[in-house]
Design a protein around this motif. Structure first.
Motif, PDB file in Angstrom:
ATOM      1  N   GLY A 132       0.800  -1.224   0.000  1.00 62.73           N
ATOM      2  CA  GLY A 132       0.000   0.000   0.000  1.00 62.73           C
ATOM      3  C   GLY A 132       0.833   1.274   0.000  1.00 62.73           C
ATOM      4  O   GLY A 132       1.928   1.324  -0.564  1.00 62.73           O
ATOM      5  N   LYS A 133       0.323   2.313   0.675  1.00 58.11           N
ATOM      6  CA  LYS A 133       0.957   3.633   0.663  1.00 58.11           C
ATOM      7  C   LYS A 133       1.913   3.790   1.845  1.00 58.11           C
ATOM      8  O   LYS A 133       1.550   3.560   2.997  1.00 58.11           O
ATOM      9  CB  LYS A 133      -0.106   4.724   0.716  1.00 58.11           C
ATOM     10  N   LEU A 134       3.138   4.204   1.555  1.00 56.98           N
ATOM     11  CA  LEU A 134       4.145   4.469   2.572  1.00 56.98           C
ATOM     12  C   LEU A 134       4.548   5.938   2.515  1.00 56.98           C
ATOM     13  O   LEU A 134       4.751   6.481   1.422  1.00 56.98           O
ATOM     14  CB  LEU A 134       5.381   3.588   2.366  1.00 56.98           C
ATOM     15  N   LYS A 135       4.687   6.570   3.667  1.00 60.94           N
ATOM     16  CA  LYS A 135       5.162   7.948   3.715  1.00 60.94           C
ATOM     17  C   LYS A 135       6.681   7.973   3.585  1.00 60.94           C
ATOM     18  O   LYS A 135       7.375   7.106   4.120  1.00 60.94           O
ATOM     19  CB  LYS A 135       4.737   8.609   5.026  1.00 60.94           C
ATOM     20  N   LEU A 136       7.187   8.980   2.880  1.00 70.50           N
ATOM     21  CA  LEU A 136       8.622   9.114   2.650  1.00 70.50           C
ATOM     22  C   LEU A 136       9.167  10.257   3.503  1.00 70.50           C
ATOM     23  O   LEU A 136       8.734  11.405   3.373  1.00 70.50           O
ATOM     24  CB  LEU A 136       8.908   9.386   1.166  1.00 70.50           C
ATOM     25  N   LYS A 137      10.109   9.945   4.391  1.00 68.63           N
ATOM     26  CA  LYS A 137      10.722  10.944   5.258  1.00 68.63           C
ATOM     27  C   LYS A 137      12.193  11.100   4.851  1.00 68.63           C
ATOM     28  O   LYS A 137      12.963  10.148   4.903  1.00 68.63           O
ATOM     29  CB  LYS A 137      10.635  10.502   6.720  1.00 68.63           C
ATOM     30  N   GLY A 138      12.564  12.310   4.453  1.00 66.23           N
ATOM     31  CA  GLY A 138      13.942  12.556   4.055  1.00 66.23           C
ATOM     32  C   GLY A 138      14.126  13.978   3.583  1.00 66.23           C
ATOM     33  O   GLY A 138      13.175  14.770   3.503  1.00 66.23           O
ATOM     34  N   THR A 139      15.361  14.336   3.252  1.00 70.09           N
ATOM     35  CA  THR A 139      15.692  15.704   2.850  1.00 70.09           C
ATOM     36  C   THR A 139      15.671  15.906   1.339  1.00 70.09           C
ATOM     37  O   THR A 139      15.750  17.044   0.877  1.00 70.09           O
ATOM     38  CB  THR A 139      17.090  16.077   3.387  1.00 70.09           C
ATOM     39  N   TRP A 140      15.582  14.811   0.574  1.00 67.69           N
ATOM     40  CA  TRP A 140      15.597  14.951  -0.883  1.00 67.69           C
ATOM     41  C   TRP A 140      14.225  15.356  -1.391  1.00 67.69           C
ATOM     42  O   TRP A 140      13.192  15.059  -0.783  1.00 67.69           O
ATOM     43  CB  TRP A 140      16.011  13.638  -1.537  1.00 67.69           C
ATOM     44  N   ASP A 141      14.201  16.022  -2.530  1.00 69.63           N
ATOM     45  CA  ASP A 141      12.953  16.446  -3.157  1.00 69.63           C
ATOM     46  C   ASP A 141      12.837  15.760  -4.512  1.00 69.63           C
ATOM     47  O   ASP A 141      13.585  16.065  -5.449  1.00 69.63           O
ATOM     48  CB  ASP A 141      12.926  17.968  -3.330  1.00 69.63           C
ATOM     49  N   LEU A 142      11.902  14.832  -4.632  1.00 71.97           N
ATOM     50  CA  LEU A 142      11.717  14.081  -5.876  1.00 71.97           C
ATOM     51  C   LEU A 142      11.075  14.912  -6.974  1.00 71.97           C
ATOM     52  O   LEU A 142      11.034  14.480  -8.128  1.00 71.97           O
ATOM     53  CB  LEU A 142      10.872  12.834  -5.610  1.00 71.97           C
ATOM     54  N   ASN A 143      10.562  16.109  -6.643  1.00 68.89           N
ATOM     55  CA  ASN A 143       9.943  16.956  -7.664  1.00 68.89           C
ATOM     56  C   ASN A 143      10.955  17.502  -8.667  1.00 68.89           C
ATOM     57  O   ASN A 143      10.566  17.996  -9.723  1.00 68.89           O
ATOM     58  CB  ASN A 143       9.197  18.112  -6.993  1.00 68.89           C
ATOM     59  N   PHE A 144      12.238  17.425  -8.335  1.00 68.10           N
ATOM     60  CA  PHE A 144      13.271  17.902  -9.259  1.00 68.10           C
ATOM     61  C   PHE A 144      13.492  16.934 -10.417  1.00 68.10           C
ATOM     62  O   PHE A 144      14.161  17.265 -11.390  1.00 68.10           O
ATOM     63  CB  PHE A 144      14.589  18.113  -8.515  1.00 68.10           C
ATOM     64  N   TYR A 145      12.951  15.733 -10.329  1.00 68.02           N
ATOM     65  CA  TYR A 145      13.232  14.707 -11.327  1.00 68.02           C
ATOM     66  C   TYR A 145      11.940  14.255 -11.995  1.00 68.02           C
ATOM     67  O   TYR A 145      10.871  14.233 -11.375  1.00 68.02           O
ATOM     68  CB  TYR A 145      13.917  13.497 -10.676  1.00 68.02           C
ATOM     69  N   GLN A 146      12.051  13.896 -13.277  1.00 67.81           N
ATOM     70  CA  GLN A 146      10.929  13.334 -14.001  1.00 67.81           C
ATOM     71  C   GLN A 146      10.738  11.874 -13.613  1.00 67.81           C
ATOM     72  O   GLN A 146      11.685  11.190 -13.235  1.00 67.81           O
ATOM     73  CB  GLN A 146      11.157  13.449 -15.518  1.00 67.81           C
TER      74      GLN A 146
END
Length: 403
Positions: A132-146
Motif C-alpha cells: 500500500g501507501k508508505l510515507k517518505l521521510k527525508g531531505t531529498w525532493d523528488l519533484n526535481f526529477y521526471q
C-alpha cells in the motif's frame, strides 16, 4: 546514476507485507540457484523461464510484481556469472561458489508495481502483496526529477526500520577548477592516513569506541531464550549499535575523501587487498575498523564526479624504499621512523606517501583511475581500472545525509 534514500513510515501490517515481499525475492533467488546447480548449462534466459514457472506454481510468488521477481533472477545469475568469471581469471583460493541467501534484506521494483503521489511525499505499491501507501521521510525532493528518470525502486530493511531507495538516471558530474596540486596517501592504523606533505588525519576507531556497548548488548542477547520475542528484540538492539558504528565509519570516509579530492588534481593511494590483510588475526579488528575500503571507494567516486585523477599504486616496498636515495631499508611494523644510511630521517608513513606519489606521477598525461606496478616505470606499466570503478559509481548510495 544517483540513489536517493528515504525512511519509510507505515503501519505494522505494511511492514509485514514488506517482509513478505523481501522473502519472496529471496525464495526466487534461491530456487534459481538450485535450478542452476541441477542444470549447470542453463543461462539467464532459462532462469527467466524458470521464474515464470515458479510464479505459476506458487501463488505467493505471483502476488509480487513480475519485475521484482525478475530481480531475484538477476541476483542469482550475477552470483553465477561472478563465479565463472573468477574461475576463468584463475583467482587463487575460493572462487565464490553461489550460495543460498538466508537473510535477504531488500526487494527491488523496476518501472512498474509502484507510483508516487501528487506531492511525491508518498509511494504506493500496486501489486498484490498489500504494502500500500508508505510515507517518505527525508531531505531529498523528488519533484526535481521526471518519473522517467526513476529507473528502480528498492525496499530495504535495516535494524532501525525500513527505507525506500530511488535509482535516478541523472548526470551527477561537477566541473571543478584545477588546483595544480598532487598528493600521495599512505593509510595506516595509528593515523587514518598520512599524505606526502606530512599531514596526518587521525584515526577515529569507531568500533573500539563502541565496543563496550556492543559487549553489553551481546550479553543481553545471549541471556534470552532462543526463538523468544525478547531475544528477537535484543538482537534488534544489538543490530542498531552495529548500524550506528558502520554509518559513522562510512560518513567519516566520505567526508575525508571529498575534502581530499576537491583539494588536489591528482590523488595517489595504495592498492591494498583488504581481504588478504585481515588474515592477520592480530590486526584484523583494527584493519576493519579503519575503513580503508570505504575510503578508497569514495575517493574513486568523487574522483569521477569532480573530474580528478585517482591512481592506485601497488604498495610493495613503498614503506621500505628511501624517498631520498632510493635504497631499501628493511623495517618491521613496529619501527615507525625511517632512518637511511644516506642520513635521511623521516616518519615511516610520510616516507611511504612520498614514494606512492612518485609512482603515480610516472603516468603523466593520463586521466582516470589507474593501478601501477612499482617494479616498472613509464606509461606502459599502467593498467586501467575503470571497469571496477563504473560498477562502484553506479551502485553507490550517493552522498545521502539521511542515512
Amino acid at each position: 546514476m544517483i540513489v536517493l534514500e528515504f525512511k519509510a513510515k507505515g503501519k505494522t501490517t505494511q511492514y509485514a507485507a514488506v517482509d513478505e515481499a523481501i522473502k519472496t525475492v529471496q525464495f526466487v533467488r534461491n530456487k534459481c540457484i538450485r535450478f542452476w546447480m541441477d542444470n549447470r548449462s542453463v543461462g539467464q534466459k532459462e532462469l527467466y523461464r524458470y521464474n515464470t514457472a515458479l510464479r505459476a506454481e506458487y501463488s505467493f510468488a505471483s502476488y509480487l510484481n513480475s519485475h521484482a521477481c525478475q530481480v531475484g533472477v538477476e541476483r542469482a545469475y550475477s552470483s553465477i556469472a561472478r563465479f565463472y568469471d573468477n574461475c576463468k581469471k584463475g583467482i587463487p583460493g575460493k572462487k565464490g561458489y553461489p550460495r543460498f541467501k538466508k537473510n535477504n534484506r531488500s526487494a527491488e521494483y523496476k518501472t512498474s508495481g509502484w507510483k508516487l503521489s501528487e506531492t511525491r511525499k508518498q509511494i504506493i505499491f500496486t501489486d498484490k502483496k498489500g504494502i500500500g501507501k508508505l510515507k517518505l521521510k527525508g531531505t531529498w525532493d523528488l519533484n526535481f526529477y521526471q518519473l522517467e528518470q526513476i529507473k528502480r525502486v528498492r525496499l530495504v530493511r535495516r535494524a532501525d526500520g525500513y527505507y525506500v531507495q530511488f535509482l535516478v538516471s541523472v548526470d551527477n558530474n561537477v566541473v571543478a577548477q584545477p588546483t595544480g596540486k598532487t598528493i600521495g596517501l599512505d593509510v595506516g592504523l595509528k593515523e587514518f592516513y598520512t599524505d606526502s606533505n606530512g599531514h596526518s588525519e587521525p584515526n577515529c576507531r569507531f568500533y573500539r569506541a563502541g565496543e563496550k556497548r556492543l559487549k553489553f548488548k551481546q550479553r543481553r542477547v545471549s541471556r534470552k531464550q532462543k526463538g523468544s520475542t525478547n531475544r528477537r528484540k535484543a538482537i534488534n538492539k544489538l543490530g542498531r549499535v552495529h548500524l550506528r558504528i558502520s554509518r559513522q565509519r562510512e560518513e567519516h570516509a566520505k567526508k575525508v575523501a571529498r575534502c581530499v579530492i576537491k583539494s588536489y588534481d591528482l590523488v595517489a593511494y595504495e592498492d591494498l587487498r583488504i581481504k588478504n590483510l585481515v588474515k592477520n588475526h592480530c590486526l584484523a579488528k583494527s584493519i576493519n575498523d579503519a575503513g580503508w575500503y570505504q575510503f578508497r571507494k569514495w575517493l574513486e567516486y568523487f574522483g569521477v564526479k569532480f573530474g580528478r585523477t585517482t591512481v592506485a599504486v601497488n604498495p610493495a616496498y613503498t614503506s621500505q624504499k628511501c624517498s631520498n636515495c632510493g635504497a631499501l631499508v628493511k623495517k618491521s611494523l613496529s619501527t615507525r621512523t625511517h632512518v637511511c644510511e644516506c642520513g635521511f630521517v623521516l616518519d615511516r608513513d610520510w616516507n611511504a606517501a612520498i614514494n606512492i606519489l612518485r609512482l603515480a606521477l610516472s603516468t603523466v598525461g593520463h586521466t582516470g583511475t589507474w593501478i601501477l606496478d612499482p617494479n616498472a616505470s613509464g606509461d606502459s606499466t599502467s593498467t586501467h581500472a575503470g571497469e571496477i570503478l563504473c560498477e562502484q559509481v553506479d551502485s553507490m548510495n550517493e552522498e545521502s545525509s539521511s542515512l
